[in-house]
Design an enzyme around this catalytic site. Structure first.
Site, PDB file in Angstrom:
ATOM      1  N   HIS A  34       3.517  -6.055  -2.392  1.00 54.13           N
ATOM      2  CA  HIS A  34       2.973  -6.963  -3.406  1.00 54.13           C
ATOM      3  C   HIS A  34       4.169  -7.483  -4.200  1.00 54.13           C
ATOM      4  CE1 HIS A  34       3.666  -3.542  -6.006  1.00 54.13           C
ATOM      5  NE2 HIS A  34       2.825  -2.807  -5.300  1.00 54.13           N
ATOM      6  N   HIS A  37       6.960  -5.036  -5.267  1.00 51.88           N
ATOM      7  CA  HIS A  37       7.980  -4.702  -4.252  1.00 51.88           C
ATOM      8  C   HIS A  37       8.991  -5.842  -4.116  1.00 51.88           C
ATOM      9  CE1 HIS A  37       4.577  -2.169  -2.513  1.00 51.88           C
ATOM     10  NE2 HIS A  37       5.562  -1.292  -2.604  1.00 51.88           N
ATOM     11  N   GLN A  61       4.205  13.424   1.735  1.00 50.69           N
ATOM     12  CA  GLN A  61       3.963  13.319   0.290  1.00 50.69           C
ATOM     13  C   GLN A  61       2.484  13.107  -0.040  1.00 50.69           C
ATOM     14  OE1 GLN A  61       6.586   9.676  -0.104  1.00 50.69           O
ATOM     15  NE2 GLN A  61       5.072   9.092  -1.627  1.00 50.69           N
ATOM     16  N   ARG A 187      -2.347   0.361  -3.932  1.00 49.00           N
ATOM     17  CA  ARG A 187      -3.711   0.935  -3.918  1.00 49.00           C
ATOM     18  C   ARG A 187      -4.728   0.028  -4.613  1.00 49.00           C
ATOM     19  NH1 ARG A 187      -0.641   6.119  -4.120  1.00 49.00           N
ATOM     20  NH2 ARG A 187      -1.217   7.223  -2.217  1.00 49.00           N
TER      21      ARG A 187
END
Ligand code: PAF
Length: 280
Positions: A34, A37, A61, A187
């Site tokens: 997005h 980034h 992770q 997310r």
């Protein structure tokens, strides 16, 4: 832009680039790019001769009940976006290449990882520091850029780099927000329209807290009571943690001072979101 898939080729490129006396900046990512980034990539590109973006959805992770399987993946789209920001190398290894049979090493930072996201997501930060350590060794960057949205992650990585004496400048990039204030996150695509609306409660509550501190509030408990109330007024929002901490040590503070940062993690529906703000 070249896409490299294997650690061996990544190291060979890094060695050649270093031998040619060119500097390397790294932006570690899990993809699903997005604008946040892309801002990290542009900032990193200005700090070195060559830009490497790593794209790896790091399985170690994620907790057993977390979203590893449904984490958004789109290499073609991400490659186009990375190339448009001046990326030289997109490093996109397979999980088996990063963690081949017999892989048995864990890099962990004690203390800083016990609280906040570390308390809610046991083992998460060991997964982050292990993969980032490996990426640093493969890419050999002089500069690495991380988003400040993952505030605790940035503090943990700075600690690891200092403790292990890596000659890497770790740069934090300010949170990039949607026009209405929602912190950008891969997310966010999970949010249904009404959840997207409820998720705005996080950035709004932080902005309100900032105003109260600017107006003279120094008592953490009083400040958090107001923030908690504002968050819970939103349908479908469950607070994971809400905390005022010292920006470097991450130790919880009873009184707000110039080093204080307000951090929040909340579930909106089933989507876990985080946000933070320095308190003036
Ligand atoms: O912030 C992320 O996207 C990840 O935690 C990172 C730093 C790329 C490690 O997998």
């Amino acid at each position: 832009m070249e896409i490299i898939h294997t650690p061996r080729e990544m190291t060979a490129w890094a060695n050649r680039t270093r031998a040619a006396a060119e500097t390397i900046a790294l932006v570690p990512t899990m993809g699903a790019f997005h604008d946040g980034h892309l801002a990290l990539m542009r900032a990193a590109a200005q700090r070195a001769d060559r830009l490497v973006v790593s794209l790896f959805v790091n399985p170690i992770q994620f907790g057993a009940s977390e979203d590893l399987d449904r984490y958004p993946r789109n290499l073609k789209r991400d490659a186009e976006l990375a190339a448009a920001q001046g990326t030289d190398i997109l490093f996109a290894p397979a999980a088996e290449a990063m963690y081949p049979r017999g892989f048995a090493t864990k890099v962990g930072v004690a203390g800083l990882t016990d609280t906040l996201c570390g308390a809610s997501r046991p083992g998460h930060f060991d997964g982050v520091t292990t993969v980032v350590a490996k990426l640093f060794n493969l890419v050999k960057p002089q500069v690495a850029v991380f988003g400040e949205k993952d505030f605790q992650q940035l503090a943990v990585i700075r600690r690891m780099v200092a403790d292990l004496a890596w000659d890497i400048d770790v740069v934090g990039h300010p949170i990039v927000r949607e026009a209405d204030g929602l912190a950008m996150s891969s997310r966010n695509v999970y949010l249904a329209p009404e959840e997207r609306q409820a998720a705005l409660g996080l950035s709004r509550a932080l902005a309100h807290a900032r105003q109260r501190v600017a107006a003279g509030e120094t008592d953490t408990e009083r400040l958090l009571a107001g923030v908690r109330q504002a968050l819970l007024a939103r349908p479908g929002v469950t607070i994971d943690y809400l905390s005022v901490v010292h920006g470097q040590s991450l130790v919880a503070q009873e009184r707000i001072d110039a080093d204080s940062v307000l951090l929040v993690a909340a579930l909106v529906g089933t989507t876990r979101l985080i946000d933070n703000t320095p308190l003036p």
